[in-house]
Motif scaffolding. Structure first.
Motif, short mmCIF file in Angstrom:
data_model
loop_
_atom_site.label_atom_id
_atom_site.label_comp_id
_atom_site.label_asym_id
_atom_site.label_seq_id
_atom_site.Cartn_x
_atom_site.Cartn_y
_atom_site.Cartn_z
N VAL A 143 -36.10 -4.24 -31.55
CA VAL A 143 -35.12 -4.57 -30.52
C VAL A 143 -34.19 -5.66 -31.05
N LYS A 144 -32.92 -5.32 -31.15
CA LYS A 144 -31.93 -6.24 -31.69
C LYS A 144 -31.30 -7.09 -30.60
N GLU A 145 -31.03 -6.47 -29.44
CA GLU A 145 -30.37 -7.19 -28.35
C GLU A 145 -30.58 -6.44 -27.05
N ILE A 146 -30.73 -7.18 -25.94
CA ILE A 146 -30.83 -6.59 -24.61
C ILE A 146 -29.57 -6.97 -23.85
N GLN A 147 -28.67 -6.01 -23.62
CA GLN A 147 -27.43 -6.26 -22.92
C GLN A 147 -27.55 -5.83 -21.47
N ILE A 148 -26.45 -5.96 -20.71
CA ILE A 148 -26.49 -5.63 -19.29
C ILE A 148 -26.79 -4.14 -19.08
N PHE A 149 -26.11 -3.30 -19.83
CA PHE A 149 -26.22 -1.86 -19.62
C PHE A 149 -27.05 -1.15 -20.70
N TYR A 150 -27.15 -1.74 -21.86
CA TYR A 150 -27.82 -1.07 -22.97
C TYR A 150 -28.77 -2.02 -23.70
N THR A 151 -29.79 -1.43 -24.31
CA THR A 151 -30.65 -2.15 -25.24
C THR A 151 -30.37 -1.63 -26.64
N ILE A 152 -30.10 -2.53 -27.56
CA ILE A 152 -29.74 -2.15 -28.92
C ILE A 152 -31.00 -2.16 -29.79
N ILE A 153 -31.30 -1.02 -30.40
CA ILE A 153 -32.47 -0.88 -31.26
C ILE A 153 -32.01 -0.63 -32.69
N SER A 154 -32.57 -1.38 -33.62
CA SER A 154 -32.30 -1.17 -35.04
C SER A 154 -33.48 -0.42 -35.63
N THR A 155 -33.27 0.84 -36.00
CA THR A 155 -34.35 1.67 -36.53
C THR A 155 -34.66 1.28 -37.97
N PHE A 156 -35.79 1.79 -38.47
CA PHE A 156 -36.23 1.42 -39.81
C PHE A 156 -35.38 2.07 -40.90
N ASP A 157 -34.60 3.10 -40.53
CA ASP A 157 -33.68 3.68 -41.51
C ASP A 157 -32.26 3.12 -41.32
N LYS A 158 -32.20 1.90 -40.74
CA LYS A 158 -30.95 1.13 -40.63
C LYS A 158 -29.89 1.83 -39.77
N LYS A 159 -30.33 2.42 -38.67
CA LYS A 159 -29.40 2.96 -37.68
C LYS A 159 -29.42 2.06 -36.44
N THR A 160 -28.26 1.87 -35.84
CA THR A 160 -28.15 1.07 -34.62
C THR A 160 -28.03 2.02 -33.44
N VAL A 161 -29.00 1.97 -32.53
CA VAL A 161 -29.07 2.90 -31.40
C VAL A 161 -28.88 2.12 -30.10
N TYR A 162 -27.99 2.60 -29.24
CA TYR A 162 -27.75 2.01 -27.93
C TYR A 162 -28.47 2.87 -26.88
N VAL A 163 -29.54 2.33 -26.33
CA VAL A 163 -30.34 3.07 -25.35
C VAL A 163 -30.01 2.57 -23.94
N PRO A 164 -29.57 3.44 -23.02
CA PRO A 164 -29.27 3.00 -21.65
C PRO A 164 -30.49 2.38 -20.98
N ASN A 165 -30.28 1.25 -20.32
CA ASN A 165 -31.39 0.53 -19.70
C ASN A 165 -32.01 1.29 -18.53
N GLY A 166 -31.20 2.13 -17.84
CA GLY A 166 -31.73 2.87 -16.70
C GLY A 166 -32.87 3.78 -17.11
N GLY A 167 -32.63 4.59 -18.13
CA GLY A 167 -33.69 5.48 -18.61
C GLY A 167 -34.82 4.73 -19.28
N LEU A 168 -34.50 3.63 -19.95
CA LEU A 168 -35.51 2.85 -20.65
C LEU A 168 -36.49 2.19 -19.69
N ALA A 169 -35.98 1.75 -18.53
CA ALA A 169 -36.82 1.07 -17.55
C ALA A 169 -37.68 2.05 -16.75
N ASN A 170 -37.34 3.34 -16.79
CA ASN A 170 -38.05 4.33 -15.97
C ASN A 170 -38.72 5.41 -16.78
N SER A 171 -39.01 5.13 -18.04
CA SER A 171 -39.67 6.13 -18.88
C SER A 171 -40.76 5.46 -19.71
N ASP A 172 -41.57 6.30 -20.35
CA ASP A 172 -42.66 5.78 -21.19
C ASP A 172 -42.09 5.05 -22.40
#
Length: 279
Positions: A143-172
């Motif tokens: 987890v690189k950063e938790i923003q208002i609308f998105y959580t930024i994840i830095s994967t191990f293959d050096k990709k930056t992924v923006y995951v919407p917080n709505g789905g992240l808070a309501n899923s496994d």
């Protein structure tokens, strides 16, 4: 000729009205623009200073970006309302219009508001924080950063992924950094006819020699199954979270080399075919 004079009179009348508006509202508009420019500069300085103060006091890095963004938005809304009031527009009427517009925008942007609510839930319940390694929505990374609308994840293959917080808070979601101790599990196969006790002894020696493997909980070695082509031995050993993957990969390499030295064969899937000749 009379028509031309009427046009001139009308132009003079409009010019007079325009000059009155200029003298009445001109200074207000100029002052409002100056206030807006200075206000934006002050807001930028306030948010920058607040961020530095939070960093200096070791404030939770998960909350810092969220609170800074909220503070900036609130200050900008207050500035805009103040500037509008300086121009001479009724603030109460503007707030009513803004509220109606906000309702319409809210209905149109339900997904965005859901992401905002999800961000609030994540920051309050803290299922993870900045720096944790998580597996969520099909992405494994830090987890690189938790923003208002998105959580930024830095994967191990050096990709930056923006995951919407709505789905992240309501899923496994799996937090791989929450527990300090992790368990590695291996399954090593030896050929039928090889010495099982010898293989078990080699595995135990490799575990004892690796200082990264914890003694408590105690490592576990057992015959897991009799496979189609191999005798499968399961090994389970515990280590700290930081050493989880280094231990895993090192053990695979050591077992491959040591089994070869000790004459233990690691089999591969094979099939015996018997041909019968009919007389």
């Amino acid at each position: 000729m009379e028509e031309i004079e009427n046009q001139i009179d009308t132009a003079n009348e409009y010019s007079t009205i325009a000059m009155e508006y200029v003298f009445e509202y001109g200074p207000k508009v100029v002052l409002a623009i100056l206030t807006l420019i200075i206000g934006l500069w002050v807001i930028k300085a306030i948010t920058k200073g607040t961020r530095k103060a939070m960093t200096k006091r070791n404030f939770d890095p998960s909350l810092t970006p969220f609170l800074i963004t909220v503070l900036s938005m609130l200050l900008k809304v207050m500035l805009v309302i103040s500037v509008i009031g300086m121009v001479g527009i009724e603030v109460t009427s503007f707030i009513a219009v803004l509220g109606a517009a906000g309702l319409a925008v809210g209905l149109a942007l339900q997904g965005t508001l859901q992401n905002f609510a999800g961000g609030v839930v994540i920051l309050l319940l803290k299922p993870f924080k900045v720096g944790d390694v998580i597996n969520a929505k099909g992405y494994l990374g830090s987890v690189k950063e938790i923003q208002i609308f998105y959580t930024i994840i830095s994967t191990f293959d050096k990709k930056t992924v923006y995951v919407p917080n709505g789905g992240l808070a309501n899923s496994d979601m799996t937090n791989l950094s929450q527990d300090e101790v992790k368990r590695n599990a291996w399954t090593f196969g030896i050929a039928y006819g090889d010495d099982y006790d010898k293989a078990k002894s080699v595995l135990q020696r490799l575990i004892d020699e690796d200082e990264r493997i914890l003694k408590d909980p105690e490592p576990f070695i057992a015959l897991e199954s009799l496979g189609d082509s191999s005798v499968n031995i399961v090994v389970r050993a515990w280590s700290t979270a930081d050493n989880l993957w280094p231990v895993h990969f090192d053990m695979n390499e050591k077992v491959y080399k040591e089994f070869a030295k000790e004459g233990l064969n690691i089999p591969f899937p094979q099939m015996d075919v018997h041909l019968h000749k009919n007389n």
